[in-house]
Scaffold this motif. Structure first.
Motif, short mmCIF file in Angstrom:
data_model
loop_
_atom_site.label_atom_id
_atom_site.label_comp_id
_atom_site.label_asym_id
_atom_site.label_seq_id
_atom_site.Cartn_x
_atom_site.Cartn_y
_atom_site.Cartn_z
N ASP A 194 59.79 -19.54 39.43
CA ASP A 194 60.02 -19.15 38.04
C ASP A 194 58.74 -18.66 37.37
OD1 ASP A 194 62.59 -19.87 38.41
OD2 ASP A 194 62.44 -21.81 37.40
N GLU A 195 58.10 -17.68 37.97
CA GLU A 195 56.85 -17.18 37.40
C GLU A 195 56.50 -15.89 38.13
OE1 GLU A 195 54.29 -17.45 34.60
OE2 GLU A 195 54.80 -19.51 35.11
N SER A 196 55.80 -14.99 37.43
CA SER A 196 55.27 -13.84 38.15
C SER A 196 54.27 -14.34 39.18
CB SER A 196 54.55 -12.90 37.17
OG SER A 196 55.49 -12.28 36.35
N TYR A 244 50.86 -14.03 41.03
CA TYR A 244 49.54 -13.40 40.92
C TYR A 244 48.51 -14.34 41.50
CZ TYR A 244 48.03 -16.13 36.83
OH TYR A 244 47.63 -17.13 35.99
N ALA A 265 62.95 -14.30 38.60
CA ALA A 265 62.03 -14.55 37.48
C ALA A 265 60.66 -13.95 37.73
CB ALA A 265 61.90 -16.06 37.23
N ASN A 315 58.26 -11.15 37.43
CA ASN A 315 58.10 -9.90 36.70
C ASN A 315 57.03 -8.99 37.29
OD1 ASN A 315 60.00 -10.59 34.61
ND2 ASN A 315 58.47 -12.06 33.89
N ILE A 375 54.04 -8.68 40.86
CA ILE A 375 53.40 -9.22 42.08
C ILE A 375 52.08 -8.48 42.21
CG2 ILE A 375 53.53 -9.30 44.60
CD1 ILE A 375 56.53 -9.56 44.41
N ASP A 376 50.97 -9.18 42.08
CA ASP A 376 49.69 -8.47 42.20
C ASP A 376 49.23 -8.42 43.65
OD1 ASP A 376 48.47 -10.85 42.80
OD2 ASP A 376 47.02 -10.79 41.16
N LYS A 394 63.32 -7.56 41.03
CA LYS A 394 63.51 -6.66 39.88
C LYS A 394 63.10 -5.23 40.22
CE LYS A 394 63.00 -10.05 36.30
NZ LYS A 394 62.63 -10.28 34.92
N PRO A 408 61.20 -2.75 38.75
CA PRO A 408 59.80 -2.31 38.77
C PRO A 408 59.00 -2.97 39.88
CG PRO A 408 60.48 -3.01 36.56
CD PRO A 408 61.58 -3.38 37.48
N ARG A 422 57.16 -0.99 43.32
CA ARG A 422 55.79 -1.10 43.83
C ARG A 422 55.77 -1.59 45.27
NH1 ARG A 422 51.44 -3.29 39.95
NH2 ARG A 422 50.25 -1.84 41.19
#
Lengths: 582, 582
Positions: free
Chosen positions: A470-472, A474, A504, A506, A508-509, A536, A538, A542
């Motif tokens: 539940d988090e981007s 990174y 959830a 948003n 991925i770095d 998602k 976007p 990538r």
């Protein structure tokens, strides 16, 4: 919006300017001027500067903001917190009352103005975001307490000083016998009067039949009444001879225009304080500006506000003033008094200029205790322990940042206080997001929904591990994801597939991408498939450009249910209501 | 898992230890010992320390890790990057070859060991998360280049030094006539041999019918062959007399046990470098450990790894060694050679101890050029320009952090390099999340789905503004949300309701909560309703305790469609395919 009116916002309102707007603006200007005269004198004293510097900082800066600022009703000038920060910064390099002290204050205004303009041009307003609400609120509360404590000596008529609470209280201790009783009487009377005016005058006037708005304006004019009364008293009874500290002779006239000679050494010493003053002033000003603009469905442009405030500070520096910003109380008065355009600010500037030209001889007999009482009543309204309580109830980590800001500001001064708050809130934010909430999920029987197995009775298969994060993803949490998956995989010998549900996620770095590659490689080494679901748009865009999808030892599914349906073997799924071994 | 075996992981494997495992571990230990002898000498030289210190750092630390570490196959000892960081830190306070230099290196090991243990006890392993993959990868690439450049002088047989690329290259320039041709011949030959062995020896041996694993082991033993050959050559031809720099007499025997007297002053000077060495060493070690553990479906415990590495460094400091960590190449060799348990590390320690006791007299004739060639071939495999290219393609902001790390490391040294990389990646992360992706959404005709009006043909109503924000709300982006909503509201005079769709909001911190209060207040002042939809369970739980929901001038809807259906007036919604004014 033309390009010119983007950089000179006054072009937007000046073409529609007419007599009605003029009348509104003039009326507001008169009221703000009356409020601003005692405030300007008081805040200059708070900054350790001669009283006239406060007036100078309330003339040209208002004109500059009227040209470059985007708020219709923001009133700029000296404010309490920035005055305290000025005193703290300048006090470290020169003694109060010297020319060097004044020069350093002017340098601070010019530097801060230059920084704000550069930040505006490069659209660096986001730097202000580093000041979280709890940090700024804690900082203002602590500053209010510091300021009030620092003014006590003027009320008592004793000497003292210091930039931290222990220093201030230490400098007061043992001075009981030095208290000047006449000064104390004036100070306490003015305090009581202003407190009464703020709290009870308006309801009393309304009860006496005066319209609410007029009653409000009269109550707001209480400080100027206190000034007039104590000036008259001090002059009539020659209180200066009785040991009451007075403001003393103020040069009559307008400030000279031009910058003093500044050494590079001085400027480099002031760089950090100037930056902190710029950011704190900007945050305060923008929040006032946005609040007022919203009431009339207008808006302000934060990047252009940087330029407006920067121009105001440059103007302050060029006219013997010191750092200014948009003030809360005076802007609200300006708004309530009906100001329609920044022209009200220009008229206010004219009012203050007239005061500098004609009223200054009268102010020589003004007791400093009157100004101190004005400051104390004004800043105690900034102290907000309710906010501390609310933040404590909502979030312990936000509270930790707030408490650190308050304690360090009180104990070690304003600059360390704000830096400590910013660093701690960054650290805590990274800590929070470095251990994101993850859930092992299973199918809610009879549906296509998947929920946390610890909260719901769901169906799972021993061969499939479905994890939702539940988090981007990174750099701060990518290794945590590696650990988490490794832990669950090691605990489940029958496992054949791992599905990462990304609903959830948003972003991925690059770090997280490499962690996913690593997870994929490790699972492949262990003979396991690795799949993603509900990625998602976007994020998928990538990922599509990378090697990761080619290396993926599994598939990307549109939905979690599709993933489980495709991967499940013929065995019956088991009903689970379990707690995973942590 | 018992509590004791949590803190002494060896209790987990020692009860099942039998003859088969013993045989595997012993074989692996022999191979790793052969690999570790030249490496230990070479990395000690790289750290600016006497050659025997490298051997000392490869004895007790391995035993300590075997007791406290959780990886079954990690091989600890001196590694290239940490040796470079040691040289950089210690070189700032003492001259190479002095007792002070050695004392400082020992102090660094003790300090770093203490910090790792403290981090382990307080579970501060998350601090390592601040090192993003691009930063660590750029740092290792730049360190590899720095190390290789720094060894050139040993290959050329000239004097030189320096901690940055300009310093190193500057110290070499103009020394063309000073080059020792015999040294150069040895250096280039060994370089060519090692390069050949690394690249072509294994395939050749396999082609000659030798099994792949044995061929691999022989290729990995190339450095020890180079050492033996050049020692024999140097001794036979008395190359020392021809100006070839040799390692020289190495004290025979085991290190004394105990800590040198350390001043507080020295320790406080080394605090920052010790912290950086701890974190870099930890990150390197954990990533190797996790990769190897995953291949056998085992796992390591990162918090306990901190304690294992800390114990290894304390052991290094107590036995005249210098900072150690888990090395990539030797751990892979250990794993491939069949090591089953950390007992292999203990046996390796015995092997190195035997070497220190009996082989050291032979090593006096070892040319430094041989060690330099060993280092160069080893570190050039760390240089990964492919990673730079991949990161550039995937994310410009990750690339910026990586490029800054590489440039600052090369130009200003390892410590500033890693600090610059960490700070820049934090700043860029905050910048990215401070302007989250937001979309104005509308209904996909005939469905209950809501999509971005800029990407889809959707139905909207002039009275309802639906905004979806694709990020958790926290201090860095809460003001951006205020700005964004203010901008849209100011542009739409017919608006009556604003709906914030929160399906991607995983958390709301105190700053964001206050921004939501502020947005609600401003919208209410302007006569607008403010509604939330699709708020996640955990987020709703926290909001439930606050005043915000009581003040909310609107409702919280379970779904976006429910919100729009409830708020839509009787007018027909309009079809929209629009671009919102930015």
């Amino acid at each position: 919006m033309t390009k010119a009116s983007r950089y000179f916002p006054f072009l937007q309102w000046i073409r529609d300017y007419d007599g009605t707007v003029l009348t509104s603006d003039l009326l507001a200007a008169v009221i703000v001027t009356i409020m601003l005269i005692p405030q300007s004198l008081a805040y200059a004293m708070l900054a350790g500067l001669p009283a006239e510097v406060g007036l100078y900082a309330s003339i040209l800066p208002l004109v500059a903001y009227a040209i470059f600022g985007t708020s219709r009703t923001l009133a700029v000038g000296p404010v309490a917190v920035v005055s305290l920060m000025t005193a703290s910064a300048v006090g470290q390099i020169a003694a109060q009352g010297t020319l060097d002290y004044l020069t350093a204050a002017i340098a601070l205004a010019l530097l801060s103005g230059g920084m704000l303009i550069v930040m505006g041009i490069f659209r660096l307003g986001f730097l202000a975001n580093f000041l979280s609400h709890p940090v700024i609120s804690g900082f203002i509360t602590a500053s209010g307490l510091l300021i009030a404590a620092g003014q006590l000596r003027h009320i008592l008529g004793v000497s003292g000083g210091g930039g931290t609470l222990p220093e201030i209280l230490g400098s007061l201790s043992g001075q009981f016998t030095a208290i000047n009783p006449v000064t104390l009487a004036i100070g306490v009377s003015v305090l009581a009067f202003l407190y009464f005016a703020r709290k009870y005058l308006k309801p009393l006037l309304v009860a006496a039949g005066i319209p609410a708005r007029a009653a409000d304006m009269v109550a707001k004019a209480a400080p100027i009444l206190a000034v007039a009364a104590t000036v008259a008293l001090a002059a009539a009874l020659d209180l200066g001879a009785r040991g009451v500290a007075l403001v003393g002779a103020i040069p009559q006239g307008l400030p000279a225009f031009g910058a003093p000679a500044l050494s590079l050494d001085l400027l480099s010493t002031l760089l950090v304080p100037a930056f902190l003053i710029s950011v704190v002033g900007f945050v305060e000003s923008v929040s006032v500006g946005q609040t007022l603009a919203a009431k009339r469905r207008q808006r302000i442009n934060p990047d252009q506000e940087l330029i407006g405030l920067g121009a105001a500070n440059i103007a302050a520096g060029l006219s013997s003033g010191y750092p200014v910003t948009g003030g809360f109380a005076r802007s609200v008065v300006n708004f309530d008094a009906g100001a329609q355009t920044p022209a009200a600010g220009v008229f206010t500037a004219v009012g203050i200029a007239l005061a500098a030209l004609f009223l200054t001889p009268l102010l020589a007999s003004l007791p400093q205790a009157t100004l101190a009482a004005t400051i104390i009543v004004a800043v105690l309204s900034l102290v907000d322990f309710g906010a501390v309580r609310r933040v404590f109830a909502y979030s312990r980590s936000d509270f930790a940042a707030m408490a650190a800001t308050i304690l360090v500001t009180l104990g070690w001064g304003v600059e360390l206080g704000i830096v400590a708050g910013v660093l701690l809130s960054l650290l805590l934010h990274l800590y929070r997001t470095s251990k994101p909430h993850t859930a092992i999920i299973g199918q809610v029987p009879g549906t296509e929904h998947y929920r946390n197995i610890e909260r719901h009775s769901v169906l799972t298969s021993p061969e499939i591990l479905s994890i939702r994060v539940d988090e981007s993803l990174y750099f701060a949490n990518s290794r945590y994801l590696e650990d988490t998956i490794a832990k669950h995989v090691a605990a489940r010998p029958d496992l054949k597939h791992v599905i990462l549900m990304c609903s959830a996620v948003n972003a991925i770095d690059a770090s997280a991408l490499e962690s996913l590659e690593e997870i994929n490689r490790r699972l492949a080494d262990a003979g396991l498939g690795f799949h993603l679901s509900e990625v998602k748009g976007p994020v998928m865009d990538r990922l599509g450009d990378t090697e990761f999808l080619k290396h993926l030892n599994g598939r990307v599914f549109l939905s979690q249910h599709e993933a489980v349906s495709a991967l499940r073997d013929q065995r019956q799924p088991v009903m689970e209501k379990a707690t995973i071994d942590a």
